[in-house]
Design a protein around this motif. Structure first.
Motif, PDB file in Angstrom:
ATOM      1  N   MET A   1       0.609  -0.918   0.032  1.00  0.00           N
ATOM      2  CA  MET A   1       0.120  -0.033   0.023  1.00  0.00           C
ATOM      3  C   MET A   1       1.012   1.342  -0.261  1.00  0.00           C
ATOM      4  N   ASP A   2       1.051   1.995  -1.260  1.00  0.00           N
ATOM      5  CA  ASP A   2       1.449   3.198  -1.226  1.00  0.00           C
ATOM      6  C   ASP A   2       1.222   3.651  -0.098  1.00  0.00           C
ATOM      7  N   ILE A   3       1.571   5.622   0.780  1.00  0.00           N
ATOM      8  CA  ILE A   3       1.612   6.555   1.724  1.00  0.00           C
ATOM      9  C   ILE A   3       0.144   7.151   0.901  1.00  0.00           C
ATOM     10  N   LYS A   4      -0.257   7.265  -0.105  1.00  0.00           N
ATOM     11  CA  LYS A   4      -1.970   7.853  -0.335  1.00  0.00           C
ATOM     12  C   LYS A   4      -2.683   6.937  -0.021  1.00  0.00           C
ATOM     13  N   THR A   5      -2.429   5.749  -0.333  1.00  0.00           N
ATOM     14  CA  THR A   5      -3.492   4.954  -0.297  1.00  0.00           C
ATOM     15  C   THR A   5      -4.034   5.073   1.215  1.00  0.00           C
ATOM     16  N   ALA A   6      -3.067   4.962   2.126  1.00  0.00           N
ATOM     17  CA  ALA A   6      -2.411   4.743   3.356  1.00  0.00           C
ATOM     18  C   ALA A   6      -2.879   5.778   3.898  1.00  0.00           C
ATOM     19  N   SER A   7      -2.603   6.994   3.581  1.00  0.00           N
ATOM     20  CA  SER A   7      -3.322   8.515   4.250  1.00  0.00           C
ATOM     21  C   SER A   7      -4.930   8.573   4.177  1.00  0.00           C
ATOM     22  N   ARG A  65      -8.549   5.545  -3.912  1.00  0.00           N
ATOM     23  CA  ARG A  65      -7.665   4.914  -3.715  1.00  0.00           C
ATOM     24  C   ARG A  65      -6.472   3.701  -3.646  1.00  0.00           C
ATOM     25  N   THR A  97      -6.121  -1.412   7.266  1.00  0.00           N
ATOM     26  CA  THR A  97      -4.566  -0.895   7.200  1.00  0.00           C
ATOM     27  C   THR A  97      -3.552  -1.505   8.257  1.00  0.00           C
ATOM     28  N   SER A 104       2.666  -5.427   3.814  1.00  0.00           N
ATOM     29  CA  SER A 104       4.502  -4.577   2.944  1.00  0.00           C
ATOM     30  C   SER A 104       5.674  -4.999   3.729  1.00  0.00           C
ATOM     31  N   ARG A 107       6.550  -8.664   2.250  1.00  0.00           N
ATOM     32  CA  ARG A 107       6.933  -8.490   1.524  1.00  0.00           C
ATOM     33  C   ARG A 107       8.378  -7.955   1.529  1.00  0.00           C
ATOM     34  N   GLN A 108       8.636  -6.361   2.426  1.00  0.00           N
ATOM     35  CA  GLN A 108       9.800  -6.246   2.214  1.00  0.00           C
ATOM     36  C   GLN A 108      11.019  -6.985   3.259  1.00  0.00           C
TER      37      GLN A 108
END
Length: 116
Positions: A1-7, A65, A97, A104, A107-108
């Motif tokens: 999940m990218d930062i904009k989606t999380a926001s 998003r 979330t 995430s 995956r990292q």
């Protein structure tokens, strides 16, 4: 999940509970208006209206998003029009979330293990 989606999900989650509280308070004020001389409906109506509009704006942004299905998007909207639905939306969004953050991180960690 990218930062904009999380926001976007965080904003929706943060407005969900206050919107639900304002809805319940508006219902209480409506009953009190009809049973007593106390009339806070104009004030609570405005507060709830602003919070509901914020919820709908944040809901549309989160739906866009997060790429929710039609069913998921409509579920969050229906929860906004139920008197205590915002509490359920907040709880469900928090879980979603947290699950995304865990995935995430996994995956990292997996990418780091593959590179080593």
């Amino acid at each position: 999940m990218d930062i904009k989606t999380a926001s976007a999900l965080r904003r929706l989650r943060l407005v969900s509970a206050p919107e639900a509280v304002s809805f319940l308070l508006l219902l209480v004020c409506s009953v009190l208006k009809r049973t007593t001389d106390f009339n806070a409906v104009p004030v609570m109506g405005m507060v709830h209206g602003v919070l509901f509009i914020l919820y709908v704006i944040f809901w549309a942004d989160a739906w866009n998003r997060a790429k929710w299905s039609l069913k998921t998007g409509l579920l969050y909207f229906v929860l906004s029009v139920l008197p205590a639905g915002g509490f359920f939306a907040e709880r469900k969004l928090r879980r979603e979330t947290e699950d995304a953050v865990i995935a995430s991180r996994a995956r990292q960690a997996q990418d780091g293990a593959v590179q080593a």
